[in-house]
Enzyme design. Structure first.
Site, PDB file in Angstrom:
ATOM      1  CD  GLU A  16      -2.766  -1.232   2.460  1.00 56.13           C
ATOM      2  OE1 GLU A  16      -3.920  -1.693   2.392  1.00 56.13           O
ATOM      3  OE2 GLU A  16      -2.239  -0.874   3.536  1.00 56.13           O
ATOM      4  N   GLY A  82     -12.263  -3.934   1.526  1.00 57.31           N
ATOM      5  CA  GLY A  82     -13.217  -4.843   0.913  1.00 57.31           C
ATOM      6  C   GLY A  82     -14.534  -4.140   0.666  1.00 57.31           C
ATOM      7  CG  MET A 164      -8.920  -6.044   8.825  1.00 56.87           C
ATOM      8  SD  MET A 164      -8.117  -7.662   8.972  1.00 56.87           S
ATOM      9  CE  MET A 164      -6.711  -7.434   7.884  1.00 56.87           C
ATOM     10  CD  GLU A 165      -5.353  -2.118   8.693  1.00 53.04           C
ATOM     11  OE1 GLU A 165      -4.876  -3.265   8.719  1.00 53.04           O
ATOM     12  OE2 GLU A 165      -6.031  -1.672   7.735  1.00 53.04           O
ATOM     13  CG  ASP A 188     -11.574  -8.029  -0.962  1.00 50.27           C
ATOM     14  OD1 ASP A 188     -12.449  -8.358  -0.155  1.00 50.27           O
ATOM     15  OD2 ASP A 188     -10.586  -7.331  -0.635  1.00 50.27           O
TER      16      ASP A 188
END
Length: 220
Positions: A16, A82, A164-165, A188
């Site tokens: 990233e 996602g 997730m962050e 995704d």
């Protein structure tokens, strides 16, 4: 770097961060615990880039380390996500107007500073991305979302995408009174899911997130 206020971009993964690393000049690299920190410039503007903050706990620790080390004008989380909203396709980008948690009973929502969002909107009008862009909610959790979890997340939170962050970083920034915004591009979706799909699209999504973030940085 002196104590003048500086913008910081935080990424969870090296992939990233790669588009930023490739574009930055006059760089100095440090390591603080497991966090890689790169000081330099992007298009002539000062920038601090950091990466290796995967997961909520690591991201929260990274954000606090950066806040303690630098006088931050703002902190931007850039990377992948996602897709949850059915409109989003791989490569689309979301700028978070607010972030929250999708796997906690705590329903606290962290709203991005309106002035910061206005700066993003103005910058992207002047330098629009060549892919679809959305402003809206991002939800954060401890792990990748499984197919059976999607309807529950939509019914409770209805985010555009999940990561997730971002909410963990937003929470730390709020506690330190540092403006924060997340920029996430879709790697995704429900119909194109799984680890291999994520791996295949991670760099593309990272580049798109970088392009949107760069437009903002150029305008500052």
């Amino acid at each position: 770097m002196d104590n003048a206020a500086v913008t910081c971009v935080l990424c969870a993964m090296k992939t990233e961060a790669r588009p930023f690393v490739d574009a930055m000049r006059h760089t100095q690299v440090y390591k603080l615990r497991r966090l890689v920190i790169i000081e330099g410039s992007l298009d002539g503007k000062r920038l601090v880039l950091a990466y290796n903050a995967i997961g909520m706990k690591n991201a929260a620790v990274a954000a606090q380390l950066l806040i303690d080390r630098y006088a931050l004008s703002c902190l931007i989380m850039s990377g992948t996500a996602g897709g949850i909203d059915s409109r989003l396709l791989i490569g689309d980008t979301v700028v978070a107007t607010e972030t929250g948690y999708h796997d906690r009973t705590d329903e606290t929502v962290f709203t991005a500073q309106s002035r910061l969002l206005d700066c993003f909107r103005d910058a992207l009008k002047e330098d629009p991305p060549q892919h679809p862009l959305y402003f809206g909610r991002i939800a954060t959790g401890k792990s990748f979302v499984k197919k059976g979890q999607r309807l529950d997340i939509i019914s409770r939170i209805d985010p555009l995408c999940v990561d997730m962050e971002s909410a963990a970083v937003a929470e730390v920034c709020k506690g330190n009174d540092v403006p924060f915004v997340a920029v996430r591009s879709i790697s995704d979706t429900e119909t194109k899911a799984g680890l291999l799909v994520f791996i295949r699209n991670c760099l593309l999504a990272s580049i798109h997130s970088f392009e949107v973030t760069k437009a903002f940085l150029r305008s500052q």
